[in-house]
Write an enzyme that holds these catalytic residues in place. Structure first.
Site, PDB file in Angstrom:
ATOM      1  N   LYS A  14      49.307  78.491  37.928  1.00 48.00           N
ATOM      2  CA  LYS A  14      50.045  77.466  38.684  1.00 48.00           C
ATOM      3  C   LYS A  14      49.174  76.818  39.759  1.00 48.00           C
ATOM      4  CE  LYS A  14      53.209  80.388  40.120  1.00 48.00           C
ATOM      5  NZ  LYS A  14      52.659  81.603  39.491  1.00 48.00           N
ATOM      6  N   ARG A  89      61.810  80.749  43.483  1.00 51.26           N
ATOM      7  CA  ARG A  89      61.566  81.968  42.714  1.00 51.26           C
ATOM      8  C   ARG A  89      62.867  82.715  42.430  1.00 51.26           C
ATOM      9  NH1 ARG A  89      55.862  82.616  44.418  1.00 51.26           N
ATOM     10  NH2 ARG A  89      54.873  84.184  43.121  1.00 51.26           N
ATOM     11  N   ARG A 123      41.127  87.886  39.841  1.00 49.95           N
ATOM     12  CA  ARG A 123      41.216  86.694  40.705  1.00 49.95           C
ATOM     13  C   ARG A 123      40.521  86.935  42.037  1.00 49.95           C
ATOM     14  NH1 ARG A 123      46.874  83.923  41.489  1.00 49.95           N
ATOM     15  NH2 ARG A 123      47.551  86.046  41.989  1.00 49.95           N
ATOM     16  N   ARG A 152      42.904  89.354  47.040  1.00 48.22           N
ATOM     17  CA  ARG A 152      44.177  89.562  47.727  1.00 48.22           C
ATOM     18  C   ARG A 152      44.610  91.017  47.583  1.00 48.22           C
ATOM     19  NH1 ARG A 152      47.827  84.849  45.179  1.00 48.22           N
ATOM     20  NH2 ARG A 152      49.390  86.471  45.395  1.00 48.22           N
ATOM     21  N   ARG A 163      55.112  92.946  40.941  1.00 45.83           N
ATOM     22  CA  ARG A 163      55.282  91.484  41.023  1.00 45.83           C
ATOM     23  C   ARG A 163      55.729  90.922  39.676  1.00 45.83           C
ATOM     24  NH1 ARG A 163      49.737  89.689  42.928  1.00 45.83           N
ATOM     25  NH2 ARG A 163      50.542  87.611  42.530  1.00 45.83           N
TER      26      ARG A 163
HETATM   27  P1  ADP Z   1      49.026  81.558  39.772  1.00 43.94           P
HETATM   28  O1  ADP Z   1      48.938  80.561  40.908  1.00 43.94           O
HETATM   29  O2  ADP Z   1      50.002  81.128  38.719  1.00 43.94           O
HETATM   30  O3  ADP Z   1      49.264  82.958  40.225  1.00 43.94           O
HETATM   31  P2  ADP Z   1      46.119  81.078  39.504  1.00 43.94           P
HETATM   32  O4  ADP Z   1      45.997  79.595  39.344  1.00 43.94           O
HETATM   33  O5  ADP Z   1      45.774  81.661  40.811  1.00 43.94           O
HETATM   34  O6  ADP Z   1      47.616  81.546  39.032  1.00 43.94           O
HETATM   35  O7  ADP Z   1      45.258  81.756  38.348  1.00 43.94           O
HETATM   36  C1  ADP Z   1      45.187  83.183  38.210  1.00 43.94           C
HETATM   37  C2  ADP Z   1      43.785  83.591  37.760  1.00 43.94           C
HETATM   38  O8  ADP Z   1      43.556  83.147  36.430  1.00 43.94           O
HETATM   39  C3  ADP Z   1      42.651  83.013  38.602  1.00 43.94           C
HETATM   40  O9  ADP Z   1      41.617  83.965  38.657  1.00 43.94           O
HETATM   41  C4  ADP Z   1      42.224  81.767  37.820  1.00 43.94           C
HETATM   42  O10 ADP Z   1      40.854  81.454  38.043  1.00 43.94           O
HETATM   43  C5  ADP Z   1      42.468  82.213  36.372  1.00 43.94           C
HETATM   44  N1  ADP Z   1      42.933  81.122  35.491  1.00 43.94           N
HETATM   45  C6  ADP Z   1      43.777  80.095  35.775  1.00 43.94           C
HETATM   46  N2  ADP Z   1      44.005  79.317  34.697  1.00 43.94           N
HETATM   47  C7  ADP Z   1      43.287  79.876  33.671  1.00 43.94           C
HETATM   48  C8  ADP Z   1      43.113  79.528  32.272  1.00 43.94           C
HETATM   49  N3  ADP Z   1      43.731  78.478  31.710  1.00 43.94           N
HETATM   50  N4  ADP Z   1      42.322  80.327  31.527  1.00 43.94           N
HETATM   51  C9  ADP Z   1      41.701  81.405  32.078  1.00 43.94           C
HETATM   52  N5  ADP Z   1      41.827  81.770  33.378  1.00 43.94           N
HETATM   53  C10 ADP Z   1      42.607  81.026  34.167  1.00 43.94           C
HETATM   54  P1  ADP Z   2      51.396  84.297  42.525  1.00 41.89           P
HETATM   55  O1  ADP Z   2      51.568  82.855  42.241  1.00 41.89           O
HETATM   56  O2  ADP Z   2      50.046  84.796  42.210  1.00 41.89           O
HETATM   57  O3  ADP Z   2      52.491  85.139  41.954  1.00 41.89           O
HETATM   58  P2  ADP Z   2      51.952  83.667  45.314  1.00 41.89           P
HETATM   59  O4  ADP Z   2      50.703  83.402  46.044  1.00 41.89           O
HETATM   60  O5  ADP Z   2      52.782  82.503  44.880  1.00 41.89           O
HETATM   61  O6  ADP Z   2      51.577  84.584  44.079  1.00 41.89           O
HETATM   62  O7  ADP Z   2      52.915  84.609  46.157  1.00 41.89           O
HETATM   63  C1  ADP Z   2      52.446  85.822  46.727  1.00 41.89           C
HETATM   64  C2  ADP Z   2      53.621  86.599  47.282  1.00 41.89           C
HETATM   65  O8  ADP Z   2      54.274  85.836  48.309  1.00 41.89           O
HETATM   66  C3  ADP Z   2      54.735  86.916  46.271  1.00 41.89           C
HETATM   67  O9  ADP Z   2      54.482  88.096  45.537  1.00 41.89           O
HETATM   68  C4  ADP Z   2      55.952  87.066  47.204  1.00 41.89           C
HETATM   69  O10 ADP Z   2      55.951  88.321  47.854  1.00 41.89           O
HETATM   70  C5  ADP Z   2      55.681  86.011  48.271  1.00 41.89           C
HETATM   71  N1  ADP Z   2      56.318  84.715  47.911  1.00 41.89           N
HETATM   72  C6  ADP Z   2      55.689  83.534  47.645  1.00 41.89           C
HETATM   73  N2  ADP Z   2      56.586  82.575  47.330  1.00 41.89           N
HETATM   74  C7  ADP Z   2      57.809  83.160  47.413  1.00 41.89           C
HETATM   75  C8  ADP Z   2      59.151  82.710  47.190  1.00 41.89           C
HETATM   76  N3  ADP Z   2      59.420  81.445  46.803  1.00 41.89           N
HETATM   77  N4  ADP Z   2      60.158  83.608  47.369  1.00 41.89           N
HETATM   78  C9  ADP Z   2      59.922  84.866  47.754  1.00 41.89           C
HETATM   79  N5  ADP Z   2      58.701  85.358  47.964  1.00 41.89           N
HETATM   80  C10 ADP Z   2      57.638  84.516  47.808  1.00 41.89           C
END
Ligand code: ADP
Ligand code: ADP
Length: 206
Positions: A14, A89, A123, A152, A163
């Site tokens: 995302k 979420r 990541r 992280r 999660r």
């Molecule tokens: P999210 O915000 O949904 O948690 P991230 O954008 O942070 O996901 O991506 C999670 C991990 O996967 C990061 O280490 C990122 O570099 C990697 N990643 C994101 N998109 C891709 C893809 N299409 N193919 C392989 N790795 C990816």
């Molecule tokens: P990812 O996209 O990798 O799952 P985020 O960076 O979006 O992680 O979120 C990290 C943490 O922050 C989540 O695991 C949750 O604890 C909190 N968080 C973020 N957005 C929300 C939301 N909309 N509602 C509740 N908790 C949230």
């Protein structure tokens, strides 16, 4: 005006895609995870309260997130629209959002469950600009902006499974929620980053 939501499990890509799409449309990228991490780094009361949930891999309570996003979407940089990354979420968050903003489109990034753990555990993040990298494709410990990357705390394996469960229980129901409103477009996230971006732009322009 583009008011977008990116839906998808942790590690779906995302944030990676949101940066490109927000830049393309000239809209604000609103990552609630980045906002909460900034509060934690700043040691604010909100940050401290959020940390106790985030460290356990649990969702931060709805009222906190709803107040935060309600205020954020009124900022000047949201005048052309915004991209919500990580919000809503829960169904309660989606209902609240509907009460204070229109939404134009929801992109659901779908990735097979077994890919997510490797994505999240590899990541590395930049605290300065929020950019995400992966250890398998980025050997340097530095971000393109010069800052040192970090892992992280909640990206360690013990927390990740909680999660992923929180996603299944609380967030996955939003797929049907937005599908029922006719707003949902699903894109395959298990492809290269450039191909996923291409599919997202095709869905948004279609
Ligand atoms: P999210 O915000 O949904 O948690 P991230 O954008 O942070 O996901 O991506 C999670 C991990 O996967 C990061 O280490 C990122 O570099 C990697 N990643 C994101 N998109 C891709 C893809 N299409 N193919 C392989 N790795 C990816
Ligand atoms: P990812 O996209 O990798 O799952 P985020 O960076 O979006 O992680 O979120 C990290 C943490 O922050 C989540 O695991 C949750 O604890 C909190 N968080 C973020 N957005 C929300 C939301 N909309 N509602 C509740 N908790 C949230």
């Amino acid at each position: 005006m583009e008011r977008l939501i990116f839906l998808g499990p942790p590690g779906a890509g995302k944030g990676t895609q949101a940066v490109k799409v927000a830049e393309h449309f000239g809209i604000a990228h609103i990552s609630t995870g980045d906002m909460l991490r900034a509060e934690m780094r700043g040691g604010t009361a909100l940050g401290m309260a959020a940390k106790s949930y985030i460290d356990k891999g649990e969702l931060v309570p709805d009222n906190v997130l709803i107040a935060m996003v309600r205020e954020r979407v009124q900022a000047a940089d949201c005048a052309n629209g915004f991209l919500l990354d990580g919000f809503p979420r829960t169904t309660a968050q989606a209902d609240a959002l509907a009460s204070f903003s229109e939404i134009d489109r929801v992109i659901n990034i779908e990735v097979p469950f077994e890919l997510l753990l490797a994505r999240i555990c590899g990541r590395r993040m930049c605290a300065a600009c929020g950019k995400a990298y992966h250890t398998s494709t980025h050997e340097s410990e530095l971000c393109s902006c010069g800052e040192t990357l970090y892992q992280r705390d909640d990206d360690r394996a013990e927390t990740v499974s909680r999660r992923l469960r929180a996603y299944e229980t609380n967030t996955a129901p939003l797929i049907d929620y937005y599908s029922a409103c006719g707003l949902l477009e699903t894109v395959r996230g298990d492809q290269g980053i450039a191909k996923v971006a291409e599919d997202i732009f095709a869905a948004l322009n279609g």
